[in-house]
Design a protein around this motif. Structure first.
Motif, short mmCIF file in Angstrom:
data_model
loop_
_atom_site.label_atom_id
_atom_site.label_comp_id
_atom_site.label_asym_id
_atom_site.label_seq_id
_atom_site.Cartn_x
_atom_site.Cartn_y
_atom_site.Cartn_z
N ILE A 184 17.27 -37.52 -71.88
CA ILE A 184 18.73 -37.42 -71.94
C ILE A 184 19.38 -38.60 -71.23
O ILE A 184 20.41 -39.11 -71.67
N GLU A 198 20.31 -43.01 -72.44
CA GLU A 198 21.59 -43.67 -72.71
C GLU A 198 22.68 -43.02 -71.87
O GLU A 198 22.76 -41.80 -71.79
N GLN A 220 24.88 -40.60 -73.78
CA GLN A 220 24.22 -39.32 -74.05
C GLN A 220 24.22 -38.43 -72.82
O GLN A 220 24.47 -37.22 -72.90
N TYR A 256 27.67 -37.11 -72.37
CA TYR A 256 27.91 -36.07 -73.37
C TYR A 256 27.28 -34.75 -72.91
O TYR A 256 27.90 -33.68 -72.99
N PHE A 257 26.05 -34.83 -72.41
CA PHE A 257 25.35 -33.64 -71.94
C PHE A 257 26.13 -32.95 -70.83
O PHE A 257 26.36 -31.74 -70.87
N LEU A 282 20.18 -30.92 -78.03
CA LEU A 282 20.40 -32.37 -77.98
C LEU A 282 19.13 -33.13 -78.33
O LEU A 282 19.17 -34.16 -79.03
N LYS A 340 19.24 -34.73 -82.22
CA LYS A 340 18.46 -35.97 -82.30
C LYS A 340 18.05 -36.25 -83.73
O LYS A 340 18.09 -37.40 -84.19
N LEU A 358 21.08 -37.55 -85.64
CA LEU A 358 21.40 -38.93 -85.26
C LEU A 358 20.46 -39.91 -85.96
O LEU A 358 20.89 -40.94 -86.49
N SER A 378 23.63 -44.19 -83.38
CA SER A 378 23.04 -44.48 -82.08
C SER A 378 23.53 -43.48 -81.05
O SER A 378 24.67 -43.00 -81.12
N ALA A 379 22.66 -43.19 -80.07
CA ALA A 379 23.07 -42.28 -78.99
C ALA A 379 24.23 -42.85 -78.19
O ALA A 379 24.97 -42.12 -77.54
N SER A 380 24.42 -44.18 -78.25
CA SER A 380 25.53 -44.80 -77.53
C SER A 380 26.86 -44.55 -78.23
O SER A 380 27.92 -44.89 -77.70
N PHE A 383 28.13 -41.59 -78.99
CA PHE A 383 28.55 -40.20 -78.77
C PHE A 383 30.06 -40.08 -78.59
O PHE A 383 30.63 -39.02 -78.82
#
Length: 496
Positions: A320, A323, A326, A329-330, A355, A360, A363, A369-371, A373
């Motif tokens: 997690i 990034e 991410q 976001y979590f 997530l 995942k 995505l 990308s996780a960036s 979010f």
């Protein structure tokens, strides 16, 4: 024979400044060759460089994150060398007073032989301009000067690492750190983070051996492989009674070996003298305050906090925190879920699982990308709302996953989608009993066989038939019936 290895790294990172470090040219990867150039970065006679203060600020942010001290005064020198990829034939760099001095960083992670924990001393962080890019095509060499003058921070470590795995972990942790700080994108394949590795071996207790430098390693994996190869190669030379030559080598990724680039007679091939066109930089209180305010919780510290505060496993927290967006976001989703009634660890566990699995997968499937979010249609509030509805039994996990897809497709809140589609979970025992009776009427042969097995038949066959009937009842409701109620109703109706 057993040897001790000494590994130090020189890591170069491109700072995410909009313009170059000493001129106003655009700093961007992938533009048409030689379009982001001007008389200053091309070294025309009579031009004057001007320091990009944002590059200095970003460099100091990295230095502070590596526990370096920032000197009261710092300045620049001209690094004299033959540069085929810099027209002025010198590089503006720092030598006598770099912006970051005498720091350290703790690296932690899993290696092939156990947990790696080590403190690596940072010699310095210094700001300089990058050189251009040489492109070799057959017998010709082409030069792209777009990169010449781009803000480059070099981080130099002491030879404190002993294995390729430790060096790989250092690179990975540093990459994550500079991405968290927002000062570098860390794209090693584009050259915005690259490393030179210095390695020597000697008999234990005898100190450093003859240093070999491996240049321009553009992946953490190549850093590990190159160092592991070099340690073996140098050991074989010493075992054969030969000497290790102090030299610079390149990593050949196609042959998985290093190859000679050039031999160094002396440790320092460069000559420095003060840059006459740039004044001494004295960071004032306002500048230092801006550096402190721009710092953020670093990834390793955040990972450990996630384990302690949210009850995540080390692997969950590590993934997690890969990034910053991410991890943000979590935490936002956990906060939302707690405000809607879920316990802290329950909320964190549910969100972490979704997530790292369903979200995942989405995505990866959609090329997000996780960036990214920050622009994700499944906002933290929407994810929290969905998981609270599942936890309360308002919707089943199966229909919850369908709701997730619908949220992304329609950009609507989960509760609205569930209501529109009629996906609310059926929890009325009387209603479910009626559905099970209908299934029994349609599956009389299966029901009779199962009843006969309940008096002493094959238990494995009985469980298979029982699961079949439960599945039929769930299918009859489109997965809306609560399985926790369906099972007991099936058992109740099986009684004679």
């Amino acid at each position: 024979m057993k040897y001790q290895s000494f590994i130090g790294l020189e890591v170069h990172i491109h700072l995410l400044t909009k313009t170059k470090v000493f001129c106003g040219c655009r700093s961007a990867f992938g533009d048409e060759p030689n379009t982001n150039v001007c008389p200053v970065c091309m070294g025309y006679p009579g031009v004057l460089p001007a320091l990009n203060i944002e590059a200095m600020r970003m460099g100091c942010m990295v230095a502070k994150s590596l526990n370096c001290s920032i000197p009261e005064k710092t300045w620049f020198e001209r690094k004299q060398y033959f540069y085929p990829d810099m027209t002025k034939n010198y590089q503006i760099s720092q030598f006598a007073s770099p912006l970051g001095q005498k720091g350290w960083v703790d690296i932690e992670g899993k290696g092939r032989e156990g947990v790696i924990k080590k403190r690596v001393r940072i010699t310095e962080c210094h700001l300089e301009e990058d050189a251009g890019k040489m492109i070799h095509t057959g017998t010709a060499s082409l030069l792209d000067y777009n990169r010449a003058g781009v803000s480059l921070l070099e981080i130099v470590t002491e030879p404190d690492m002993e294995t390729g795995e430790e060096a790989e972990l250092f690179i990975q942790q540093l990459r994550r750190t500079v991405r968290y700080l927002g000062v570098c994108d860390g794209n090693m394949e584009e050259g915005s983070l690259r490393a030179d590795a210095n390695v020597s071996i000697n008999l234990p207790g005898k100190g450093l051996g003859k240093k070999v430098e491996i240049k321009n390693l553009n992946s953490s994996r190549f850093v590990r492989l190159g160092l592991e190869y070099e340690i073996v190669r140098q050991g074989e030379l010493l075992d054969a009674g030969k000497e290790v030559t102090q030299e610079t080598r390149l990593w050949n990724e196609n042959r998985d070996e290093t190859a000679i680039m050039r031999t160094k007679e002396n440790a320092k091939d460069y000559r420095f003298f003060p840059e006459p066109d740039l004044p001494v930089f004295t960071p004032d209180a306002a500048f230092l305050k801006s550096v402190e305010e721009a710092l953020t919780e670093l990834p390793l510290k955040r990972q450990r906090r996630f384990e302690a505060d949210y009850g995540l496993t080390e692997e969950q927290a590590d993934l997690i925190c890969e990034e910053k967006a991410q991890a943000d976001y979590f935490e936002a989703a956990v906060k939302q879920a707690r405000s809607q009634g879920l316990e802290n660890t329950d909320a964190a566990g549910r969100i972490a699982n979704w997530l790292l699995t369903d979200i995942k997968h989405i995505l990866h499937r959609d090329g997000i990308s996780a960036s990214e979010f920050g622009s994700f249609k499944l906002t933290p509030q929407r994810l929290a709302s969905l998981l609270v509805l599942i936890a309360k039994g308002t919707v089943s996990s199966k229909n919850g996953k369908q709701t997730l897809e619908a949220v992304l497709a329609e950009d609507k809140d989960p509760a609205d989608i569930i209501k529109e589609r009629g996906w609310e979970q059926i929890v009325d025992p009387a209603k479910i009993a009626g559905i099970v009776q209908t299934v029994f009427a349609a599956e009389q042969v299966t029901v009779e066989e199962l009843r006969s097995l309940l008096s002493g038949g094959n238990p494995k066959r009985a469980n298979t038939l029982r699961a079949y009937l439960v599945g039929k009842a769930l299918a009859a409701t489109g997965g809306r019936a609560d399985p926790k109620i369906v099972g007991p109703q099936v058992e109740k109706l099986l009684q004679p």
